[in-house]
Design an enzyme around this catalytic site. Structure first.
Site, PDB file in Angstrom:
ATOM      1  N   GLY A 101       0.822  -1.199   0.000  1.00 29.70           N
ATOM      2  CA  GLY A 101       0.000   0.000   0.000  1.00 29.70           C
ATOM      3  C   GLY A 101       0.855   1.246   0.000  1.00 29.70           C
ATOM      4  N   ALA A 102       1.859   1.254   0.853  1.00 24.45           N
ATOM      5  CA  ALA A 102       2.790   2.367   0.956  1.00 24.45           C
ATOM      6  C   ALA A 102       3.998   1.883   1.745  1.00 24.45           C
ATOM      7  CB  ALA A 102       2.140   3.573   1.638  1.00 24.45           C
ATOM      8  N   MET A 103       5.052   2.705   1.796  1.00 26.71           N
ATOM      9  CA  MET A 103       6.278   2.310   2.487  1.00 26.71           C
ATOM     10  C   MET A 103       6.895   3.511   3.172  1.00 26.71           C
ATOM     11  SD  MET A 103       8.339   0.012   3.412  1.00 26.71           S
ATOM     12  CE  MET A 103       9.733   0.352   4.467  1.00 26.71           C
ATOM     13  N   GLU A 115       2.084   5.880   7.507  1.00 26.20           N
ATOM     14  CA  GLU A 115       3.497   5.981   7.116  1.00 26.20           C
ATOM     15  C   GLU A 115       4.212   7.091   7.878  1.00 26.20           C
ATOM     16  OE1 GLU A 115       4.410   3.466   5.542  1.00 26.20           O
ATOM     17  OE2 GLU A 115       2.372   2.843   5.064  1.00 26.20           O
TER      18      GLU A 115
END
Length: 855
Positions: free
Chosen positions: A278-280, A315
């Site tokens: 999804g995101a990092m 995040e």
């Protein structure tokens, strides 16, 4: 497990092999700084590089052992002198052999190498998009977590080997580049640009990031002296305002919550066309799927906006919890992700209180309940050795169960005590690595409560309790009894389990909190005639079973319960049905009592239960079931009426849910007509919640013409949310030929490999054609494993659990016996167990529910 570095065994090695742990680097040599220079060629998908690593040698050695994967090593220098090297591809190891023993002290390693920009969305990889002229453009970008920095440059690729990173990128003119630090120097010549970025703080390799391509960036916004930008492909600048607003709010909120300034120099939020996760949380350079960063509030649903807010908050929370303070090894990744999930909900709740984010988190917690009620669940923390073990940690038990346990602890301690403990932990361990107990000890030190004793009972054993509540014989108290909750039968050899359970009990106007650390406890009642709510507030990670007397008091006056408590009442009833504690007809009768409900979260639980019941009903009784669905939702839908300019987002969301339920599950002809009319109108003239609902309804009852429209809408959509909405609709058609067409379509180059597995997962949820989709996936198994990101394979097959006939259960078991998913062994076991449980439910209650409906 290998010994920890501070035990410092002899690591003198003359060649690969020996007694090395195949997954852990030997201790004794520690990197302190990397200087990395990379020269990517986007045209031929390759890159060259050189890395110089400053080392602290703690144990004399003649062999340096570090990680490298899918890299061609050109040369190695140790302290400026050429050194021999060997590569073990099986263990991702580079062995550098020195002519003389390296003594204790400092040393320097320089490695020249080349690599490929792969298409597997890991390490240093290719992402593509078509520009306004239809020309394909390439972006070179990174995803290092968990063990893929070794694919970008040779390194000590384990989280405890923290170091400073200095990144330099040599790129073609006309391209842009960003990395973890701000740009500090730029030189040009011969059609190239060399950009040097500022040093990072001391951090782990999995947090390094760099992106090269034709990119656009918003103007920087100053957030408490930290510049923040949003980076995107050209032409999408109009979709950046919401993500920037969320980002700026959350960064300020986290600095205040933690009491610690943001630990780096800048933040870029980068939306990428191809991204497996999804995101990092890369330090200073956070990467996202476009759909989780770029959004138009005017045409998106509340849920689509909430997803963006959640992920941006998640995040940013990691910048402290994960980046500044990092787990020592991957067995502790659960705490990183659980805490970031907890903080995303808290920050989102502060950003938009009207979204009631802690209430909607109940649905996410229920997904964790479903997995944790299986025999094939796992403890939250468990031994991780290999990269495959690590990849398997990224599941609902890590994220949702972990976050729910933290919320339960926070509500027991009080928000201020919990927050003080977190801040103490971060200050104490800044720039260091920790174990799970370090957090419990820090919170215990500031709160004075037995935090480690409580949390150890939840973290180190699988499952969760069912708290049974029964009036005492004289009616003056309620006895709470705990036992492990299971969806299936208890195995004969199962050991008894106990948890230390914070339980809030509300009786009338009085709330009592107890720590249930034995089998049972009696809680005195202040008002023996009043209703009793166990798990008052709804934040405990347990299910509740009331005796008949207590349940009748609650159902007689549901208004005594808040929204999350009512949600939990319905959710617990559906779980009890799956487990065989109550029958499907009894559940349907129970759900009829919620026709007067007007809160979205509760209706979510009701609709989930209705969908589950619908899977038990045969074709003969299904029209009667559909009529009951219509009768249940119609009063609330009628009362809501048309959208109003001043209504809340959750009111609009409820209208959309009820419309979709009445049309798709209830087969309401009038509603289907309304939905077709809605999709004929300009999208900007219709409430986004109604557009999303109408899309599902029309797909569920549509034909080829509707299919073609949605497929074309996917190909021409102007926002990521509209694109996904129309793509997923292709899985909802009640037509075998169209479902097969969807399966073929998602294997084409028209659908990103990051999205294709999830569309295939949805096709298997199709009531009548899920088995057809499963056969397709079986036949194209090799293609999926070759083309799709490895972390998506098990998610693709998750919906096989809904294929509950004995033949399909046997077929699935036989297939996966020959086609295991090594990176998600435990998750696959859970899916197949849930399939067997669903089959048992169908066999037990399917016929009875059909008779109940038609009698």
């Amino acid at each position: 497990m290998a010994a920890s570095p501070d035990s410092a065994p002899d690591t003198t090695l003359s060649s690969p092999g020996g007694d090395l742990d195949p997954y852990r680097l030997p201790p004794g040599v520690l990197p302190s700084r990397y200087d990395v220079r990379l020269t990517p060629s986007l045209e031929d998908a390759r890159f060259g590089g050189v890395v110089t690593v400053q080392l602290d040698v703690e144990v004399p050695t003649t062999t340096l052992v570090l990680n490298a994967a899918e890299l061609e090593i050109g040369s190695c220098l140790v302290n400026g002198a050429p050194a021999d090297f060997t590569v073990d591809e099986e263990t991702d190891r580079l062995f550098v052999h020195t002519a003389a023993e390296l003594p204790i002290g400092s040393a320097t390693l320089t490695v020249e190498f080349t690599g490929i920009l792969n298409d597997k969305l890991r390490g240093f990889y290719r992402s593509t998009y078509n520009d306004e002229d239809g020309t394909e453009q390439v972006i070179a970008t990174t995803q290092m977590q968990s063990t893929d920095c070794r694919r970008a440059f040779p390194c000590w690729d384990e989280p405890e080997y923290k170091a400073v990173f200095g990144i330099t990128l040599d790129i073609a003119e006309g391209l842009q580049a960003i990395s973890s630090g701000p740009e500090v120097d730029r030189t040009t010549g011969d059609g190239r640009i060399v950009i040097r970025f500022a040093d990072t703080m001391t951090m782990s390799t999995y947090l390094v990031a760099f992106i090269v391509g034709r990119l656009e960036m918003t103007d920087a916004v100053d957030v408490n002296d930290t510049p923040m930008r949003l980076v995107h492909v050209p032409g999408k600048g109009h979709l950046t305002d919401f993500g920037m607003d969320v980002g700026a709010f959350c960064l300020r909120w986290f600095e205040e919550y933690y009491g610690i300034p943001y630990p780096s120099d800048k933040i870029d939020l980068a939306g990428l066309p191809d991204f497996a996760a999804g995101a990092m949380e890369n330090l200073g350079c956070i990467t996202f799927r476009e759909s989780l960063l770029l959004v138009d509030p005017a045409t998106s649903t509340q849920n689509e906006q909430q997803l963006v807010a959640d992920v941006v908050a998640h995040e940013l929370a990691h910048m402290w919890f994960g980046d500044l303070v990092t787990m020592r090894w991957w067995n502790g990744i659960w705490l990183n992700e659980a805490f970031a999930t907890f903080m995303e909900i808290a920050a989102c709740d502060a950003y938009r209180p009207d979204w009631e984010r802690w209430t909607s988190f109940g649905l996410e917690r229920s997904v964790a309940f479903d997995v944790d009620a299986l025999e094939n669940t796992r403890s939250v923390e468990y031994e991780v050795r290999s990269p495959a073990d690590c990849e398997g940690m990224f599941d609902v038990l890590t994220y949702q169960k972990g976050a729910a346990l933290l919320r339960m602890l926070e509500q027991y301690l009080g928000e201020d005590h919990f927050r003080e403990g977190v801040s103490h932990y971060l200050r104490l361990h800044s720039y260091k690595n920790t174990e799970t107990n370090d957090l419990w000890d820090a919170i215990e030190a500031t709160s004075g409560e037995p935090v480690r004793r409580i949390m150890d009972s939840w973290i180190w054993q699988p499952g969760f309790p069912l708290i049974s509540a029964a009036l005492t014989a004289d009616g003056s108290g309620v006895e709470l009894t705990q036992q492990r909750f299971r969806l299936g039968a208890r195995p004969d050899d199962a050991a008894d389990q106990l948890w230390v359970v914070p339980v809030h009990v509300r009786n009338g106007a009085t709330t009592t909190t107890v720590l249930l650390d034995g089998i049972s406890v009696v809680v005195p009642l202040a008002d023996a005639a009043a209703s009793v709510v166990v798990n008052a507030g709804g934040h405990g990670f347990f299910r509740v079973a009331y005796d008949d007397a207590l349940r009748s008091r609650l159902t007689a006056d549901l208004a005594e319960m808040n929204t999350l408590e009512r949600y939990s009442l319905v959710d617990d009833a559906w779980a009890a049905t799956v487990a065989g504690a109550i029958s499907a007809p009894e559940l349907l009768q129970f759900l009829r009592g919620f026709a007067g409900e007007r809160e979205h979260a509760v209706w979510q639980a009701v609709v989930i239960a209705l969908r589950g019941l619908g899977r038990l009903v045969g074709d003969d009784a299904f029209p009667t079931f559909q009529a009951q669905v219509r009768d249940l939702v119609q009063p609330a839908l009628t009362e809501l009426g048309e959208p109003a300019a001043d209504e809340s987002d959750l009111t609009a969301k409820l209208r959309g849910l009820l419309l979709a339920t009445a049309g798709a599950l209830g087969n309401d002809e009038a509603i289907i007509g309304v939905c077709r009319d809605l999709l004929q109108q300009p999208v900007e003239d219709v409430d986004p919640e109604l557009v999303a609902a109408a899309t599902s309804v029309v797909a569920a009852h549509g034909g080829v013409e509707d299919y073609d429209k949605f497929q074309n809408g996917f190909l021409t959509a102007s926002t990521p949310q509209e694109q996904l909405r129309q793509l997923y609709a292709l899985a909802e058609f009640d037509d075998e030929a169209l479902i097969l067409r969807t399966c073929e379509f998602v294997l084409s180059d028209k659908v990103k490999t990051q999205n294709a597995p999830f569309v295939l997962r949805m096709t298997m949820t199709n009531r009548r054609h899920g088995a057809t989709a499963w056969r397709f996936i079986r036949e194209h198994w090799d293609h999926a494993n070759t083309e799709f990101p490895t972390n998506t394979i098990v998610r693709m097959v998750e919906s096989v659990k809904h294929l509950a006939t004995p033949e399909l259960v046997a077929d699935s078991a036989a297939f996966f016996a020959e086609h295991p998913i090594p990176q998600a062994t435990k998750t696959l076991d859970q899916i197949l167990e849930r399939q067997r449980i669903n089959a048992a439910l169908l066999a037990r209650d399917g016929e009875a529910l059909g008779q109940f409906l038609t009698s």
